[in-house]
Design a protein around this motif. Structure first.
Motif, PDB file in Angstrom:
ATOM      1  N   ASP A 113       0.840  -1.199   0.000  1.00 30.67           N
ATOM      2  CA  ASP A 113       0.000   0.000   0.000  1.00 30.67           C
ATOM      3  C   ASP A 113       0.873   1.245   0.000  1.00 30.67           C
ATOM      4  N   PHE A 114       0.400   2.288  -0.708  1.00 32.29           N
ATOM      5  CA  PHE A 114       0.953   3.628  -0.594  1.00 32.29           C
ATOM      6  C   PHE A 114      -0.187   4.534  -0.140  1.00 32.29           C
ATOM      7  N   PHE A 115       0.037   5.314   0.920  1.00 30.69           N
ATOM      8  CA  PHE A 115      -1.066   6.082   1.471  1.00 30.69           C
ATOM      9  C   PHE A 115      -0.596   7.410   2.041  1.00 30.69           C
ATOM     10  N   MET A 116      -1.575   8.300   2.262  1.00 34.78           N
ATOM     11  CA  MET A 116      -1.344   9.567   2.935  1.00 34.78           C
ATOM     12  C   MET A 116      -2.483   9.815   3.909  1.00 34.78           C
ATOM     13  N   LYS A 117      -2.189  10.527   4.987  1.00 30.67           N
ATOM     14  CA  LYS A 117      -3.213  10.952   5.934  1.00 30.67           C
ATOM     15  C   LYS A 117      -3.210  12.478   5.994  1.00 30.67           C
ATOM     16  N   PHE A 118      -4.371  13.058   5.772  1.00 27.05           N
ATOM     17  CA  PHE A 118      -4.538  14.505   5.852  1.00 27.05           C
ATOM     18  C   PHE A 118      -5.344  14.825   7.110  1.00 27.05           C
ATOM     19  N   TYR A 119      -4.718  15.519   8.059  1.00 26.99           N
ATOM     20  CA  TYR A 119      -5.351  15.780   9.351  1.00 26.99           C
ATOM     21  C   TYR A 119      -6.133  17.088   9.332  1.00 26.99           C
ATOM     22  N   PHE A 120      -7.245  17.099  10.062  1.00 24.27           N
ATOM     23  CA  PHE A 120      -8.089  18.283  10.136  1.00 24.27           C
ATOM     24  C   PHE A 120      -8.834  18.259  11.470  1.00 24.27           C
ATOM     25  N   GLY A 121      -9.625  19.293  11.704  1.00 21.31           N
ATOM     26  CA  GLY A 121     -10.387  19.379  12.949  1.00 21.31           C
ATOM     27  C   GLY A 121      -9.699  20.255  13.976  1.00 21.31           C
ATOM     28  N   LYS A 122     -10.425  20.613  15.016  1.00 21.85           N
ATOM     29  CA  LYS A 122      -9.947  21.532  16.035  1.00 21.85           C
ATOM     30  C   LYS A 122      -8.692  21.017  16.734  1.00 21.85           C
ATOM     31  N   LYS A 123      -8.668  19.732  17.047  1.00 25.24           N
ATOM     32  CA  LYS A 123      -7.514  19.153  17.737  1.00 25.24           C
ATOM     33  C   LYS A 123      -6.559  18.422  16.789  1.00 25.24           C
ATOM     34  N   GLY A 124      -6.908  18.403  15.508  1.00 25.19           N
ATOM     35  CA  GLY A 124      -6.029  17.776  14.533  1.00 25.19           C
ATOM     36  C   GLY A 124      -5.896  16.281  14.672  1.00 25.19           C
ATOM     37  N   LYS A 125      -6.906  15.620  15.233  1.00 30.78           N
ATOM     38  CA  LYS A 125      -6.850  14.166  15.402  1.00 30.78           C
ATOM     39  C   LYS A 125      -7.503  13.417  14.242  1.00 30.78           C
ATOM     40  N   SER A 126      -8.491  14.018  13.606  1.00 26.89           N
ATOM     41  CA  SER A 126      -9.209  13.342  12.524  1.00 26.89           C
ATOM     42  C   SER A 126      -8.390  13.382  11.234  1.00 26.89           C
ATOM     43  N   PHE A 127      -8.529  12.327  10.429  1.00 26.50           N
ATOM     44  CA  PHE A 127      -7.808  12.302   9.158  1.00 26.50           C
ATOM     45  C   PHE A 127      -8.636  11.655   8.062  1.00 26.50           C
ATOM     46  N   LEU A 128      -8.352  12.071   6.833  1.00 22.84           N
ATOM     47  CA  LEU A 128      -8.800  11.381   5.627  1.00 22.84           C
ATOM     48  C   LEU A 128      -7.579  10.727   4.998  1.00 22.84           C
ATOM     49  N   MET A 129      -7.748   9.503   4.578  1.00 21.85           N
ATOM     50  CA  MET A 129      -6.596   8.719   4.121  1.00 21.85           C
ATOM     51  C   MET A 129      -6.885   8.050   2.786  1.00 21.85           C
ATOM     52  N   PRO A 130      -6.370   8.597   1.676  1.00 21.07           N
ATOM     53  CA  PRO A 130      -6.387   7.860   0.405  1.00 21.07           C
ATOM     54  C   PRO A 130      -5.300   6.794   0.418  1.00 21.07           C
ATOM     55  N   ASP A 131      -5.648   5.615  -0.059  1.00 23.01           N
ATOM     56  CA  ASP A 131      -4.737   4.459  -0.010  1.00 23.01           C
ATOM     57  C   ASP A 131      -4.838   3.709  -1.326  1.00 23.01           C
ATOM     58  N   VAL A 132      -3.739   3.630  -2.042  1.00 28.99           N
ATOM     59  CA  VAL A 132      -3.651   2.849  -3.282  1.00 28.99           C
ATOM     60  C   VAL A 132      -2.900   1.560  -2.972  1.00 28.99           C
ATOM     61  N   TYR A 133      -3.452   0.422  -3.384  1.00 25.80           N
ATOM     62  CA  TYR A 133      -2.816  -0.843  -3.009  1.00 25.80           C
ATOM     63  C   TYR A 133      -2.888  -1.864  -4.135  1.00 25.80           C
ATOM     64  N   GLN A 134      -1.968  -2.811  -4.062  1.00 22.40           N
ATOM     65  CA  GLN A 134      -1.974  -3.985  -4.934  1.00 22.40           C
ATOM     66  C   GLN A 134      -1.823  -5.223  -4.063  1.00 22.40           C
ATOM     67  N   ARG A 135      -2.585  -6.257  -4.425  1.00 16.72           N
ATOM     68  CA  ARG A 135      -2.574  -7.490  -3.622  1.00 16.72           C
ATOM     69  C   ARG A 135      -2.552  -8.695  -4.556  1.00 16.72           C
ATOM     70  N   LEU A 136      -1.815  -9.697  -4.153  1.00 16.37           N
ATOM     71  CA  LEU A 136      -1.729 -10.958  -4.893  1.00 16.37           C
ATOM     72  C   LEU A 136      -2.087 -12.109  -3.971  1.00 16.37           C
ATOM     73  N   TRP A 137      -2.977 -12.983  -4.446  1.00 13.39           N
ATOM     74  CA  TRP A 137      -3.298 -14.250  -3.776  1.00 13.39           C
ATOM     75  C   TRP A 137      -2.847 -15.391  -4.682  1.00 13.39           C
ATOM     76  N   TRP A 138      -2.276 -16.464  -4.108  1.00 15.60           N
ATOM     77  CA  TRP A 138      -1.838 -17.553  -4.963  1.00 15.60           C
ATOM     78  C   TRP A 138      -1.649 -18.845  -4.185  1.00 15.60           C
ATOM     79  N   PHE A 139      -1.756 -19.958  -4.910  1.00 19.93           N
ATOM     80  CA  PHE A 139      -1.191 -21.243  -4.498  1.00 19.93           C
ATOM     81  C   PHE A 139      -0.895 -22.044  -5.751  1.00 19.93           C
TER      82      PHE A 139
END
Length: 236
Positions: free
Chosen positions: A98-124
């Motif tokens: 995954d590659f991601f970022m968190k953008f913080y906002f709000g009065k206390k700066g605790k809340s965040f929005l996080m876009p996350d781009v990911y790649q996953r492989l399953w195999w056997f």
């Protein structure tokens, strides 16, 4: 689709580099999603903490816990087909980045929005196994079964947008425990290649049989990260 994700990530990375805070100390965060860890999908995330944002990368791995037989320990049905039950299939190994970022906002700066781009492989690879239940995509379900020597690969590329809050314990310490509940939605593109050797697929015998398909799916996410935040003095 992959080019769109790459351009989005590079744009976000450029934005961070332009507005990063100049400091003699760099702050980092290491976390793990405990709900995934419970499912034996072990994931570790590393983030660099900047001014009102972070940028990070996650690496995850799930080992196979069964070498043959029926891999699924849950019954598939109208809401969960074989192709969508990867987490419950003990035959599978998996790897995620995954590659991601968190953008913080709000009065206390605790809340965040996080876009996350990911790649996953399953195999056997070439396991003697069987299945009987429901197969297909979300909009196209059907009875599905196989029994034979089987190789499977499933590839996912996805984007998720998460909302969460970061709680730091021991705020005055140099090493702060972090707790982050989060939830969100997203979508992913998934393709699969199933190969059956000397066995049956839907009760028809084949020396070799290959199945492929690709689908576009919505996703819902909920989780809890725990970890540590710490500062490292920059080298002069």
């Amino acid at each position: 689709m992959k080019k769109i994700f790459l351009l989005f990530f590079l744009f976000c990375l450029l934005k961070v580099s332009l507005y990063a805070q100049d400091s003699s100390r760099a702050t980092y965060r290491i976390t793990t999603p405990v709900l995934q860890d419970i499912q034996l999908y072990f994931t570790l995330s590393g983030e660099k903490v900047l001014l009102k944002k972070t940028i990070g990368i996650s690496i995850g791995y799930k080992p196979s816990t069964k070498v043959s037989g029926e891999g699924l320990y849950v019954n598939t049905g109208p809401s969960s087909t074989y192709q969508m039950s990867n987490f419950g299939n003990r035959l599978y190994s998996s790897f995620t980045i995954d590659f991601f970022m968190k953008f913080y906002f709000g009065k206390k700066g605790k809340s965040f929005l996080m876009p996350d781009v990911y790649q996953r492989l399953w195999w056997f690879n070439k396991k003697d196994c069987s299945f009987s239940g429901t197969g297909g995509r979300i909009s196209d379900h059907y009875d599905y079964s196989y029994d034979g020597t089987r190789t499977e690969w499933q590839y996912l590329t996805g984007l998720k947008i998460l909302y969460g809050r970061t709680y730091k314990l021991n705020k005055n310490g140099s090493c702060k425990p972090v707790i982050e509940p989060y939830a969100g939605i997203g979508f992913f593109v998934k393709s699969y290649v199933f190969q059956t050797y000397n066995g049956t697929v839907n009760d028809v015998y084949y020396n070799y049989y290959r199945e492929t398909n690709t689908g576009f799916y919505p996703s819902v996410h909920i989780g809890l990260n725990i970890g540590l935040e710490f500062a490292v003095k920059k080298k002069e």
